[in-house]
Design an enzyme around this catalytic site. Structure first.
Site, PDB file in Angstrom:
ATOM      1  N   HIS A 121       0.813  -1.218   0.000  1.00 59.21           N
ATOM      2  CA  HIS A 121       0.000   0.000   0.000  1.00 59.21           C
ATOM      3  C   HIS A 121       0.847   1.269   0.000  1.00 59.21           C
ATOM      4  O   HIS A 121       0.324   2.357  -0.238  1.00 59.21           O
ATOM      5  CB  HIS A 121      -1.003   0.002   1.159  1.00 59.21           C
ATOM      6  CG  HIS A 121      -0.420   0.196   2.524  1.00 59.21           C
ATOM      7  ND1 HIS A 121      -0.085  -0.848   3.340  1.00 59.21           N
ATOM      8  CD2 HIS A 121      -0.121   1.316   3.217  1.00 59.21           C
ATOM      9  CE1 HIS A 121       0.390  -0.372   4.489  1.00 59.21           C
ATOM     10  NE2 HIS A 121       0.374   0.943   4.438  1.00 59.21           N
ATOM     11  N   ASP A 152       0.192  -7.637   1.456  1.00 61.17           N
ATOM     12  CA  ASP A 152       0.643  -6.258   1.622  1.00 61.17           C
ATOM     13  C   ASP A 152       2.166  -6.135   1.607  1.00 61.17           C
ATOM     14  O   ASP A 152       2.764  -5.456   2.451  1.00 61.17           O
ATOM     15  CB  ASP A 152       0.078  -5.644   2.909  1.00 61.17           C
ATOM     16  CG  ASP A 152       0.089  -4.118   2.854  1.00 61.17           C
ATOM     17  OD1 ASP A 152       0.281  -3.563   1.755  1.00 61.17           O
ATOM     18  OD2 ASP A 152      -0.067  -3.491   3.909  1.00 61.17           O
ATOM     19  N   SER A 234       4.620   2.969   7.497  1.00 57.53           N
ATOM     20  CA  SER A 234       4.465   1.702   6.795  1.00 57.53           C
ATOM     21  C   SER A 234       5.680   1.346   5.957  1.00 57.53           C
ATOM     22  O   SER A 234       6.239   2.195   5.251  1.00 57.53           O
ATOM     23  CB  SER A 234       3.241   1.740   5.873  1.00 57.53           C
ATOM     24  OG  SER A 234       2.119   1.225   6.517  1.00 57.53           O
TER      25      SER A 234
END
Length: 396
Positions: A121, A152, A234
């Site tokens: 993402h 992910d 992230s």
């Protein structure tokens, strides 16, 4: 490298200059069986230099994520990363959908020649990627090697990189009670910060909900930590007490009084990365980016463009009449070939196109760099055939 046969021609809805930019995928997450809402931490969408960050508001018991002007979080447990914590870490910025927005995140250096591990993402929707090696301050362009949106995980590679310091990895799974430290590009500012805390659980499962489409997916086997990780972290490392990478930071709570973060164990992430680097396109893994024609839709239910390119939600003509396009991305193949709003694509390489679904399926069978012959009729009914070369589209 073989590019993926994935849904192609991701339609893009251009925003007006006064529209509030937003990240295409703002995902809220909920712990299975509980009410805790979580965020993926890929970074906030930005317009020019104004960063936007999702903020949590409650409505009818449901947590909604709305864009707010970003303000650096007041986090007493977050401190600037040390030189040792910065080694092997990069910050990532992306342009989304040919300049419609931007995003920021973090990554981990896997090899001295610039192989980078991050979350899917972080790069999803990107049409250009810039990566800064934080230990040297040098910025590189990067290309997507492969992605796994279900788990992910993404792997990108820096152009013309050499002699980089790779992160030191700890393949042992973190244990409850271990002290760990998240290092990341908090808030997308480009400055690495560190947030420490204990591991409060392992093998955790969370369900990811797309707030705009309602789509859900499940992430399993995660490390849960009591540390103040925030948007932009992230893809960054979760370090153990010895400074080795034990996980890849992925999500955090958005409405809990106690800061809670979630990380994918590094061994799990590397399993996916190794499949990508081996060139094995199977299961959830796609290599490279999809072929792209550059056709836009007049309306997209999620603002920056639907990843379900073949949905035909807009831009489809009546059955059997061809694919009516609502616009084209400036400078991309359809635009360069002279197509425009109101034109109807009727065939590609002699294969009849009866709908947008047909168009998406035919383009999906191609790779970036392929040359096609495209037949269309303009708004006045005049028929033409043009030859054009497909490009790589937004990362999926």
């Amino acid at each position: 490298m073989t590019l993926p046969a994935a849904p192609a021609d991701m339609p893009i809805e251009p925003q007006s200059p006064d529209a509030s930019p937003r990240r295409r995928h703002r995902l809220a997450l909920g712990v299975t069986g509980g009410a805790l809402a979580l965020l993926l931490l890929g970074g906030a969408a930005v317009a020019t230099t104004t960063a936007l960050q999702p903020a949590s508001t409650a409505s009818g018991g449901t947590t909604l994520m709305e864009p707010q002007v970003y303000q650096p979080p007041a986090a007493p447990d977050v401190t600037p990363a040390t030189a040792a914590q910065t080694a092997g870490v990069v910050t990532i910025t992306t342009d989304l959908y040919y300049g419609e927005g931007a995003a920021a995140g973090t990554g981990i250096i896997l090899s001295s020649d610039g192989t980078i591990l991050t979350n899917n993402h972080v790069v999803e929707g990107s049409t250009s990627i810039q990566v800064t090696v934080e230990s040297t301050g040098v910025t590189y362009t990067a290309q997507v090697v492969g992605t796994d949106p279900v788990d992910d995980i993404a792997v990108i590679r820096l152009a013309d990189a050499a002699g980089l310091t790779a992160a030191t990895l700890d393949h042992d799974v973190a244990a409850t009670g271990d002290t760990v430290t998240s290092v990341g590009n908090a808030g997308g500012t480009g400055d690495l910060v560190a947030a420490s805390g204990p591991v409060t659980g392992v093998g955790q499962s969370i369900t990811v909900h797309d707030e705009l489409t309602g789509a859900a997916k499940r992430l399993t086997g995660l490390i849960e930590v009591d540390a103040d990780v925030v948007s932009g972290d992230s893809g960054g490392p979760l370090l153990d007490a010895g400074g080795q990478v034990t996980g890849i930071v992925t999500a955090a709570s958005s409405n809990s009084q106690t800061p809670t973060g979630y990380a994918i164990p590094i061994a799990t992430a590397l399993d996916v990365a190794q499949q990508i680097l081996a060139g094995h396109e199977s299961g959830n893994v796609s290599l490279g980016v999809p072929a792209f024609l550059g056709v836009t839709l007049a309306h997209s239910p999620i603002g920056a463009g639907s990843s379900a390119a073949g949905s035909g939600a807009a831009g489809s003509g009546a059955a059997g009449t061809g694919a009516v396009i609502s616009g084209v991305v400036p400078g991309l193949p359809a635009d360069r070939a002279g197509l425009g709003a109101g034109d109807t694509i009727t065939a590609i390489d002699g294969t009849p196109i009866g709908s947008y679904d047909d168009l998406s399926a035919v383009i999906a069978a191609h790779e970036a760099g392929d040359t096609i012959r495209l037949s269309f009729t303009d708004a006045g009914g005049a028929a033409s055939t043009v030859t054009l070369t497909l490009v790589g589209g937004p990362a999926e």
